[in-house]
Design a protein around this motif. Sequence first.
Motif, PDB file in Angstrom:
ATOM      1  N   ILE A 155     -27.103  27.987  11.378  1.00  0.00           N
ATOM      2  CA  ILE A 155     -28.141  28.735  10.652  1.00  0.00           C
ATOM      3  C   ILE A 155     -28.387  30.080  11.319  1.00  0.00           C
ATOM      4  N   ILE A 156     -28.406  30.096  12.655  1.00  0.00           N
ATOM      5  CA  ILE A 156     -28.559  31.360  13.380  1.00  0.00           C
ATOM      6  C   ILE A 156     -27.414  32.307  13.039  1.00  0.00           C
ATOM      7  N   SER A 157     -26.197  31.776  12.954  1.00  0.00           N
ATOM      8  CA  SER A 157     -25.043  32.632  12.656  1.00  0.00           C
ATOM      9  C   SER A 157     -25.153  33.237  11.256  1.00  0.00           C
ATOM     10  N   ILE A 158     -25.726  32.494  10.318  1.00  0.00           N
ATOM     11  CA  ILE A 158     -25.919  33.038   8.968  1.00  0.00           C
ATOM     12  C   ILE A 158     -26.928  34.185   9.005  1.00  0.00           C
ATOM     13  N   LEU A 159     -28.055  33.960   9.676  1.00  0.00           N
ATOM     14  CA  LEU A 159     -29.096  34.980   9.750  1.00  0.00           C
ATOM     15  C   LEU A 159     -28.632  36.209  10.521  1.00  0.00           C
ATOM     16  N   PHE A 188     -20.532  37.570   3.775  1.00  0.00           N
ATOM     17  CA  PHE A 188     -19.178  37.117   4.072  1.00  0.00           C
ATOM     18  C   PHE A 188     -19.201  36.463   5.443  1.00  0.00           C
ATOM     19  N   LEU A 189     -19.070  35.138   5.466  1.00  0.00           N
ATOM     20  CA  LEU A 189     -19.172  34.375   6.716  1.00  0.00           C
ATOM     21  C   LEU A 189     -18.027  33.382   6.815  1.00  0.00           C
ATOM     22  N   VAL A 190     -17.412  33.323   7.984  1.00  0.00           N
ATOM     23  CA  VAL A 190     -16.311  32.398   8.231  1.00  0.00           C
ATOM     24  C   VAL A 190     -16.790  31.291   9.166  1.00  0.00           C
ATOM     25  N   ASN A 243     -26.465  29.224  -2.707  1.00  0.00           N
ATOM     26  CA  ASN A 243     -25.938  29.412  -4.060  1.00  0.00           C
ATOM     27  C   ASN A 243     -25.001  30.625  -4.082  1.00  0.00           C
ATOM     28  N   VAL A 244     -23.865  30.492  -3.373  1.00  0.00           N
ATOM     29  CA  VAL A 244     -22.889  31.575  -3.256  1.00  0.00           C
ATOM     30  C   VAL A 244     -21.490  30.994  -3.449  1.00  0.00           C
ATOM     31  N   ASP A 245     -20.499  31.883  -3.557  1.00  0.00           N
ATOM     32  CA  ASP A 245     -19.115  31.435  -3.705  1.00  0.00           C
ATOM     33  C   ASP A 245     -18.628  30.807  -2.402  1.00  0.00           C
ATOM     34  N   PHE A 246     -17.818  29.780  -2.539  1.00  0.00           N
ATOM     35  CA  PHE A 246     -17.338  29.039  -1.378  1.00  0.00           C
ATOM     36  C   PHE A 246     -15.843  28.783  -1.503  1.00  0.00           C
ATOM     37  N   ILE A 274     -18.705  32.286   1.529  1.00  0.00           N
ATOM     38  CA  ILE A 274     -18.625  31.374   2.660  1.00  0.00           C
ATOM     39  C   ILE A 274     -17.206  30.812   2.714  1.00  0.00           C
ATOM     40  N   ILE A 275     -16.527  31.040   3.838  1.00  0.00           N
ATOM     41  CA  ILE A 275     -15.157  30.576   4.000  1.00  0.00           C
ATOM     42  C   ILE A 275     -15.146  29.462   5.041  1.00  0.00           C
TER      43      ILE A 275
END
Length: 332
Positions: A48-52, A159-161, A79-82, A120-121
């Motif tokens: 969660i910290i990495s997302i923020l 954009f998060l891996v 609610n995003v593309d995955f 989100i990848i």
Amino acid sequence: MEENEAQNEGLEFNSRIDLSQLQSAVSQIQTELGKVIIGQERMIELLIISILANGHSLIEGVPGVAKTVTAKLLARTMNVDFSRIQFTPDLMPSDILGTSVFNVKTSEFEFKKGPLFSNIILIDEINRAPAKTQAALFEAMAERQITMDGTEYTMEPPFLVFATQNPVEQEGTYRLPEAQLDRFLFKIDVNYPSLEEEVQILESKHNNKHVVEEELVNPVLSAVEIEEYQKIIKEITVEKNLITYIASIVNNTRNNANLYLGASPRASIALMDASKALAAINGRDFITPDDIKKVAPPILSHRIILTPEREMEGLTASQVVQQIVESIEIPR
């Protein structure tokens, strides 16, 4: 007297930024994941910290400790593309980035985007792909863009891996390059559950015989909300003495007798950003030394390399980071 002044100071800080919605969103995510994931609170908090903080995370642990499931369900709360990409030894860069295809109607080449073009990848077993495929991720992870045939393609935010790897199995795997490791905000080590947690896991599986666990988790965040919370994180206050404290920790890794390679300035930025996110989760719009100390191990342990002598002695990167953090005087 000093304690009262500190409390008053904290109240004054808390009134500057309204963090209630952000805290509520984090609580909802934890609640949704708690429907399926038992234990692993530390991993969930760091993700969660990495997302923020708008950073990527590498999740490392033995098979079967819910690395992939947690990352997948966390993506489901948004609610995003995955996209999920299973890395294999024969995976080519074009398999993840995309490729140019000739259009007969227009007599021109058109770029067909690959699965990396998502929000989100989830890269499963990232260390199974060869170096050329690993290198294909460098630009996307660092700059949120891809250059193909001289044209730049921007990744839509967020954009998060999230990548997983198994530290035990070596056959058919490739060590991640240092340049790629440096692009991960966190390296999250996932341990086995406790006896009590494993009993709960078995009971949950037994009781939910015909339930599809993924369907229990509902989305609670939109792309717009994620971007808004990421902007709020940037407004968190960082005192000058804490900036010096962060720089001192990272600088020590470059002058440490136990280390062959120290951390880069990107690590300093990561320490500051992650500390801001942790402070916001805890309802504070200012960071404390404890925030920095808490996020330092997962930020620094994968960015440093031990000397061969220390490695042979059994010393670990996390232990060295802990020693460094404890050796530097906490600012008052």
